[in-house]
Scaffold this motif. Structure first.
Motif, PDB file in Angstrom:
ATOM      1  N   GLY A 138     -71.281  23.504  45.439  1.00 15.55           N
ATOM      2  CA  GLY A 138     -72.125  24.539  46.031  1.00 15.55           C
ATOM      3  C   GLY A 138     -71.506  25.918  46.072  1.00 15.55           C
ATOM      4  N   LEU A 139     -70.297  26.064  45.560  1.00 16.88           N
ATOM      5  CA  LEU A 139     -69.629  27.363  45.560  1.00 16.88           C
ATOM      6  C   LEU A 139     -69.540  27.903  44.137  1.00 16.88           C
ATOM      7  N   SER A 145     -67.312  31.115  58.483  1.00 18.21           N
ATOM      8  CA  SER A 145     -68.471  30.993  57.604  1.00 18.21           C
ATOM      9  C   SER A 145     -68.539  29.612  56.960  1.00 18.21           C
ATOM     10  N   LEU A 146     -67.405  29.130  56.455  1.00 15.87           N
ATOM     11  CA  LEU A 146     -67.387  27.801  55.840  1.00 15.87           C
ATOM     12  C   LEU A 146     -67.731  26.716  56.858  1.00 15.87           C
ATOM     13  N   GLU A 191     -73.240  23.234  60.261  1.00 15.92           N
ATOM     14  CA  GLU A 191     -74.411  23.696  61.010  1.00 15.92           C
ATOM     15  C   GLU A 191     -75.629  23.867  60.105  1.00 15.92           C
ATOM     16  N   THR A 192     -75.516  24.741  59.120  1.00 14.48           N
ATOM     17  CA  THR A 192     -76.665  24.984  58.236  1.00 14.48           C
ATOM     18  C   THR A 192     -76.728  23.993  57.082  1.00 14.48           C
ATOM     19  N   HIS A 193     -75.596  23.335  56.803  1.00 17.07           N
ATOM     20  CA  HIS A 193     -75.491  22.361  55.707  1.00 17.07           C
ATOM     21  C   HIS A 193     -75.846  22.981  54.353  1.00 17.07           C
ATOM     22  N   GLU A 194     -75.533  24.269  54.209  1.00 16.55           N
ATOM     23  CA  GLU A 194     -75.709  24.921  52.907  1.00 16.55           C
ATOM     24  C   GLU A 194     -74.744  24.349  51.881  1.00 16.55           C
ATOM     25  N   LEU A 195     -73.611  23.860  52.363  1.00 18.00           N
ATOM     26  CA  LEU A 195     -72.619  23.251  51.483  1.00 18.00           C
ATOM     27  C   LEU A 195     -72.444  21.787  51.867  1.00 18.00           C
ATOM     28  N   PRO A 196     -72.259  20.913  50.895  1.00 17.82           N
ATOM     29  CA  PRO A 196     -72.013  19.500  51.222  1.00 17.82           C
ATOM     30  C   PRO A 196     -70.637  19.331  51.862  1.00 17.82           C
ATOM     31  N   ALA A 236     -61.462  20.180  52.250  1.00 21.91           N
ATOM     32  CA  ALA A 236     -60.069  20.530  51.957  1.00 21.91           C
ATOM     33  C   ALA A 236     -59.896  22.047  51.917  1.00 21.91           C
ATOM     34  N   LEU A 237     -60.896  22.752  51.382  1.00 18.12           N
ATOM     35  CA  LEU A 237     -60.825  24.212  51.345  1.00 18.12           C
ATOM     36  C   LEU A 237     -60.851  24.780  52.761  1.00 18.12           C
TER      37      LEU A 237
END
Length: 335
Positions: free
Chosen positions: A136-137, A171-172, A178-183, A190-191
């Motif tokens: 997702g990035l 943000s991450l 919260e928003t689950h924009e990223l899995p 790890a990031l």
């Protein structure tokens, strides 16, 4: 008999006439009366100015008071700039390069560089893993751009690295949990962990940066008004011209983010606020630039700055710096 509401809310006609005359004079007067108009109106409205600001003004040396209103006004502007830099501390100095007449930011030295370098290497590796998979990035993502700035421009600048990494960590965390924009998969987690560890490492090795973070956490930012945003837009190219390339580059990136209207509104309807990293960099640095200039620093005086931009705004360079300081103080609720 209870007093009439009109008598409670309105001054006696004779008193009101005096007030109108005072405000009429101050409105048409030059800048040396601007503070006093705001100060007086604050008391009339039941919203007095920040008490610490008033205390510092009251303690201006007698010699300055005796010099006259213009000298007092200049000292008040210096006091405002100093207060703003204190409220948004950064572990760096702003100085004027005597060879170019332009401002530059000088960061504090990196303590324990081996440890800090190792932390940044972990972030770099984790970022590479995220970009190499379906996580997702992308290179164009805001957080990725910020991390790349830390890994390149801010790798020897503990204060700005901490500011930016703290922003990215928040943000991450929001995008993952919260928003689950990223899995919330292994690579992304790890990031996030590497970024958080980087923040902790910088604070642990740089007590001044850690102390600044504690102070920033106590600040309550307000929304910027449209007039303030417009002035910041017009100030950006001037601040860039007055600065050495690296400092100018920060203004180029930070001011558009500070005044960005395209951010989505918050769920509770409150206006979106810029991050503490860009807020701190812009207003802390401009406040220090104003103080350096007031002390007699001879800034770059190019024809481009003097005629095409400053003249258009009706400012000298110092006037412009102080105008941005005013925005910063309003943003923090001091004015």
């Amino acid at each position: 008999m209870n007093p009439s509401p009109d008598l409670c809310n309105k001054a006696h006609p004779d008193v009101q006439s005096v007030i109108d005359n005072i405000f009429g004079h101050w409105s048409s007067a030059t800048f040396e009366w601007t503070f006093w108009r705001t100060w007086y109106k604050g008391f009339l409205d039941g919203k007095p100015l920040n008490w610490e600001l008033q205390r510092r003004v009251a303690q201006i040396e007698n010699a300055i008071w005796e010099t006259g209103p213009e000298a007092v006004a200049k000292e008040i502007e210096r006091i405002k700039a100093t207060m703003l830099s204190e409220k948004l501390p950064m572990a760096e100095t702003i100085e004027l390069n005597p060879e170019t007449g332009k401002f530059r930011a000088v960061p504090i030295a990196v303590e324990n560089p081996v440890t800090i370098s190792a932390s940044l290497s972990q972030i770099s590796d984790a970022l590479e893993d995220c970009l190499g998979g379906h996580n997702g990035l992308s290179e164009q993502a805001g957080n990725v751009k910020k991390l790349n700035r830390v890994l390149t421009k801010y790798k020897t600048d503990p204060q700005n690295a901490e500011l930016t990494l703290t922003r990215v960590a928040g943000s991450l965390r929001s995008q993952l949990h919260e928003t689950h924009e990223l899995p919330d998969n292994e690579d992304n987690l790890a990031l996030l962990n590497a970024v958080v560890e980087g923040v902790h490492g910088i604070r642990a090795n740089h007590p001044e940066v850690a102390a600044n973070r504690e102070q920033l956490a106590q600040q309550a930012f307000k929304a910027l008004g449209p007039d303030d945003k417009e002035l910041l837009r017009q100030a950006q190219p001037i601040l860039e011209v007055l600065s050495e390339p690296e400092l100018a580059d920060d203004f180029t990136h930070d001011i558009p983010e500070l005044i960005n209207d395209a951010l989505l509104p918050l769920p509770d309807g409150a206006p979106p606020l810029p991050g503490a990293d860009v807020t701190t960099r812009v207003f802390s640095r401009v406040s220090k630039m104003a103080v350096v200039t007031e002390r007699g620093g001879k800034i770059f005086d190019s024809k481009e700055v003097k005629t095409a931009r400053l003249a258009h705004l009706g400012y000298t360079a110092l006037d412009l710096l102080y105008a941005v300081v005013q925005i910063g103080l309003r943003f923090l609720g001091v004015l």
